[in-house]
Structure formats: C-alpha cells, structure tokens
Design a protein around this motif. Structure first.
Motif, PDB file in Angstrom:
ATOM      1  N   CYS A  85      54.484  44.257  51.906  1.00 50.25           N
ATOM      2  CA  CYS A  85      53.383  45.220  51.772  1.00 50.25           C
ATOM      3  C   CYS A  85      53.485  46.318  52.836  1.00 50.25           C
ATOM      4  O   CYS A  85      53.727  46.028  54.007  1.00 50.25           O
ATOM      5  N   GLU A  87      51.154  48.017  54.170  1.00 48.32           N
ATOM      6  CA  GLU A  87      49.999  48.070  55.091  1.00 48.32           C
ATOM      7  C   GLU A  87      50.299  47.223  56.334  1.00 48.32           C
ATOM      8  O   GLU A  87      51.166  46.338  56.300  1.00 48.32           O
ATOM      9  N   CYS A  89      47.987  45.243  58.208  1.00 45.71           N
ATOM     10  CA  CYS A  89      46.871  44.351  58.565  1.00 45.71           C
ATOM     11  C   CYS A  89      47.384  43.272  59.541  1.00 45.71           C
ATOM     12  O   CYS A  89      48.298  42.503  59.191  1.00 45.71           O
ATOM     13  N   TYR A  91      46.489  40.481  60.580  1.00 44.87           N
ATOM     14  CA  TYR A  91      46.358  39.051  60.282  1.00 44.87           C
ATOM     15  C   TYR A  91      47.346  38.599  59.214  1.00 44.87           C
ATOM     16  O   TYR A  91      47.477  37.410  58.947  1.00 44.87           O
ATOM     17  N   CYS A  92      48.038  39.550  58.563  1.00 48.55           N
ATOM     18  CA  CYS A  92      48.661  39.208  57.271  1.00 48.55           C
ATOM     19  C   CYS A  92      50.169  39.034  57.341  1.00 48.55           C
ATOM     20  O   CYS A  92      50.900  39.933  57.781  1.00 48.55           O
ATOM     21  N   GLN A  94      52.005  39.008  54.833  1.00 48.87           N
ATOM     22  CA  GLN A  94      52.642  39.709  53.713  1.00 48.87           C
ATOM     23  C   GLN A  94      52.972  41.153  54.061  1.00 48.87           C
ATOM     24  O   GLN A  94      53.583  41.874  53.277  1.00 48.87           O
ATOM     25  N   SER A  95      52.526  41.583  55.240  1.00 49.27           N
ATOM     26  CA  SER A  95      52.827  42.941  55.684  1.00 49.27           C
ATOM     27  C   SER A  95      54.318  43.034  55.997  1.00 49.27           C
ATOM     28  O   SER A  95      54.884  42.131  56.632  1.00 49.27           O
ATOM     29  N   ALA A 133      50.279  42.001  47.001  1.00 43.00           N
ATOM     30  CA  ALA A 133      50.488  42.610  48.323  1.00 43.00           C
ATOM     31  C   ALA A 133      50.875  44.073  48.149  1.00 43.00           C
ATOM     32  O   ALA A 133      52.026  44.465  48.348  1.00 43.00           O
ATOM     33  N   TRP A 134      49.890  44.840  47.738  1.00 45.68           N
ATOM     34  CA  TRP A 134      50.087  46.275  47.503  1.00 45.68           C
ATOM     35  C   TRP A 134      49.105  47.071  48.341  1.00 45.68           C
ATOM     36  O   TRP A 134      48.000  46.591  48.637  1.00 45.68           O
ATOM     37  N   ARG A 200      45.038  52.023  56.768  1.00 45.30           N
ATOM     38  CA  ARG A 200      43.955  52.494  55.892  1.00 45.30           C
ATOM     39  C   ARG A 200      42.645  52.320  56.636  1.00 45.30           C
ATOM     40  O   ARG A 200      42.511  51.418  57.452  1.00 45.30           O
TER      41      ARG A 200
HETATM   42 FE1  SF4 Z   1      46.964  44.047  54.175  1.00 40.04          FE
HETATM   43 FE2  SF4 Z   1      46.694  43.024  51.694  1.00 40.04          FE
HETATM   44 FE3  SF4 Z   1      48.992  44.136  52.448  1.00 40.04          FE
HETATM   45 FE4  SF4 Z   1      48.267  41.856  53.538  1.00 40.04          FE
HETATM   46  S1  SF4 Z   1      48.736  42.189  51.412  1.00 40.04           S
HETATM   47  S2  SF4 Z   1      49.115  43.627  54.601  1.00 40.04           S
HETATM   48  S3  SF4 Z   1      46.032  42.092  53.590  1.00 40.04           S
HETATM   49  S4  SF4 Z   1      47.028  45.164  52.242  1.00 40.04           S
END
Ligand code: SF4
Ligand code: SAM
Ligand code: DTB
Length: 365
Positions: A85, A87, A89, A91-92, A94-95, A133-134, A200
């Motif tokens: 992803c 983004e 974030c 905590y994530c 998937q980033s 994860a977009w 964002r």
């Molecule tokens: Fe952020 Fe969602 Fe991407 Fe994880 S999957 S980085 S929470 S936007």
C-alpha cells in the motif's frame, strides 16, 4: 435460516421465529431516540473521569436500552488485496514503507472471494467485510468489486468494504451495487493523527465519510487505541465521531496489534510499558457506547491477546460486535473455538442480521 448452522462452533442462536415472537421490548428496556451530536470534549472527558463502576453502570444501562442485552453480532474479514500500500499508516504492516516482510498480492478473483464468503456464512457470520490495501480503488477495479458485493449479498450476508478513500461517484456505484457498510476509520484524534499518518489528512478521511454517508451506505468508522496517544487524544477521537452529522452506524474500536517492522510495532517493542492499560481500553469502549448510544460498537483488532475477563468487561461496557475467525486481515484473531467458548461462558449468543436492522429502523423513526 439461522445466523448459525450446524457447522458453526457458536451453537444455537435465537431462531427467526423466536426473534419474531419475542417483542423488541422484551429484548431491550427502551428503544432508541437518545443520540445527540452536540457533545463537547469537556463532557466526554468527564465521562472518562467517572469512577469505573459508575461508568460501567451508565454504559450498560444505555446499552440494554438500545440493543438486545446478550447478543453480539459476528463479522468476518477477508483481505481481498494484501500489502504494497502506498500509504504510510504507522501501525500497518501492509504499507509499502513497513519492513514487515508481508508479500504484496494482486486483487483476489471474484470466485475466490465467494468461496471465502461461503465459509464465513457456514461459520455463523452475518456480515462479510472485504478489505483492500489501497489508497483508493482504481476505476478498473470497480467492476470486480461490484460483483463481489452482489455475490456476497446473494448469499444472504450483509456486505462491508474498506478500500481506502472513496469519491462521490465511487460511493454511488457501491451503493447501487447494494453495499451495506463502508469502513473508513478516522483512527485517532485530529491532533494525534499526523503523528501516525502523513500521506492522507484527517480531513481527507472526513470527506470520504461524507461521500459514503451521502450515498446512503451505512458508515463504519472508528479507530485504534494504544498508539501512544494520551487520554485527551482518546477524548478527541470519540468526540470527532460523536459530532458527525449522523453517528456512524458501526464503530470499530481496535487495540493496536503491534507488528514488528511497522513504526508503531517497533516503538512498542522498545517501550513495552506503552501498551494500553486494559481498564483504559474498557473505559474507551464504555464512553463510545454512551456518546453513540444507537451505534454498534465493535471490539475489533487486538482480541487475540486480550484476556476473557477484559473482553467480558468490553461487552459489559456496550461492545456488541466482533470479528470472528482465525485471521483479521493479515494478523491473527482469537478464532471461532475460543470465541464460542467465551460466548458459552458469558451466555452471549450471535446477533441475527435482521434483528439489528429492525433495531436500527426503530431507532431512526
Ligand atoms: Fe493505511 Fe490501509 Fe494502506 Fe494499511 S492498508 S497502510 S491502513 S491505507
Ligand atoms: N486500506 C484501507 C484503509 O486504510 O482505509 C482499508 C484497510 S485498513 C487495514 C482498516 C483499518 O484497520 C485501519 O484504518 C486501522 O484502523 C485498522 N488497523 C490496521 N492495522 C492495524 C493494527 N496493526 N492494529 C490495529 N488496527 C489496525
Ligand atoms: C477495523 O477497524 N479493523 C479491521 C477492519 N476495520 C477492516 C481491520 C483490523 C486489521 C488489523 C491488522 C491486520 O490484521 O492486518
């Protein structure tokens, strides 16, 4: 059709006939009509400050006035597009900027999603939540997304999607496809937000929520507790939700799942004391229940490492929905057997989708 069937570890839940026979009044003590969206931060801070027993009494009283007392709604998550992803974030896992070792995957096929949905239904789930994860869905992805919504609905489950930011037009397409819920979290207070996410803004999130709300899709929005925020931030987080023009119909409260390789996971590994205190977590659930009395409050991520006692307190504080199954999106979840055992210990049964809809319809009158 019951919310559970013979394959479900959750055992028996009230049948549709039982639900129809038991009047709403017998299942709750009062119905709806108590929601307000003019909460001040000072009022919310005062709720957090209450002696624990007083806070729990207030939250439980409001809970049983608005919802079936001993019923918890079950949702199942599926990551339909994992990792990579853009983004950031904190905590994530998937980033793309996290060093969590998670492999990025393509969007799943509609057929594979249908198979997973059928399994969730067999396990007793009444709602199927699909997450990607977009940053936002691309137009080329929309036809497959629409087919997924339609297919899951045809199976008789409620549908939820969480795909990142949504334009007005995309929200309309999903509404026309019959999507029941869209999950988009504000995550934390406006002040703490920029310490966690830079790609964002908080206002971007509010704009997506507005697009979803205006399209007629039910809004699911909450956040994460335990990201190093202060009590004041938890007040600001719940305040931001409670003053929305309409409260989100569903409010997920996640406890941070610290994943190694993410900014916050690494931070918690370095300072173990930063983990959220369980009583403070329960207080957050209780205050959410009080300030958004007609919303479903979902005890979301973090249950896997939570004691039965803490989860029981969360249900007493007014949480009335959970994610079931062994996996959330990418991390471990408590699992159906553990949940069925907990429900049996507590005398809690799965809530049927139609009961919740009935309650919401009355609350809206
Ligand atoms: Fe952020 Fe969602 Fe991407 Fe994880 S999957 S980085 S929470 S936007
Ligand atoms: N990518 C989409 C988005 O962010 O809008 C949808 C999926 S995202 C994983 C959904 C939510 O899951 C996030 O907003 C966050 O609140 C929660 N979440 C993600 N990772 C988490 C973690 N490690 N612990 C607790 N909650 C988490
Ligand atoms: C929400 O508030 N929590 C869910 C759901 N909405 C999509 C996601 C939790 C994800 C936890 C980390 C993971 O499993 O990847």
């Amino acid at each position: 059709m019951n919310a559970t069937n013979s394959q479900s570890p959750f055992g028996s839940s009230p049948s549709r006939t039982e639900v129809a026979q038991g009047s709403r009044q017998a299942r709750t003590e009062r119905v709806g009509g108590t929601a307000r969206n003019d909460w001040t931060r000072a009022e919310i801070a005062a709720l957090f400050d209450l002696p624990f027993n007083d806070l729990m009494f207030e939250a439980q009283s409001i809970h049983r006035a608005n919802f079936p007392r001993n019923e918890v709604q079950l949702s199942t998550l599926l990551s339909i597009k994992t990792g990579g992803c853009p983004e950031d974030c904190g905590y994530c896992n998937q980033s793309a900027s996290a060093e969590s070792g998670l492999k990025a995957e393509k969007l799943m096929s509609v057929q594979a999603v249908m198979q997973a949905a059928a399994q969730a239904k067999d396990a007793g789930s009444s709602r199927f939540c699909m997450g990607a994860a977009w940053r936002n869905p691309k137009e080329r992805d929309m036809p497959a997304i629409v087919q997924m919504v339609q297919g899951v609905r045809q199976m008789g489950m409620e549908t939820c999607m969480t795909l990142g930011m949504l334009s007005e037009g995309q929200a309309k397409v999903l509404a026309d496809a019959g999507l029941d819920y869209y999950n988009h979290n504000i995550d934390t207070s406006p002040e703490h937000y920029e310490k966690v996410i830079t790609t964002r803004t908080f206002d971007d999130r509010l704009e997506t929520l507005e697009n979803v709300r205006n399209s007629g899709i039910n809004v699911c929005s909450g956040g994460i507790v335990g990201m190093g925020e202060t009590r004041e931030d938890r007040v600001g987080f719940l305040h931001a939700l409670a003053v929305l023009p309409t409260h989100p119909q569903s409010v997920p409260i996640n406890a941070l799942v610290p994943v190694k390789g993410t900014v916050l996971g690494n931070m918690l590994a370095d300072t173990p004391l930063a983990k959220i205190d369980e009583i403070e977590f329960v207080r957050t659930v209780a205050v959410a229940r009080i300030v958004m009395p007609e919303s479903m409050v979902r005890l979301s991520a973090g249950r896997e490492s939570m004691s039965d006692a803490c989860q029981a307190l969360c249900f007493m504080a007014g949480a009335n929905s959970i994610f079931t199954g062994d996996k959330l999106l990418t991390t471990a979840n408590a699992g159906d057997n553990a949940d069925a055992a907990l429900f049996a210990k507590l005398g809690v049964v799965p809530m049927q989708a139609e009961v919740k809809v009935e309650m919401e319809a009355v609350a809206a009158e």
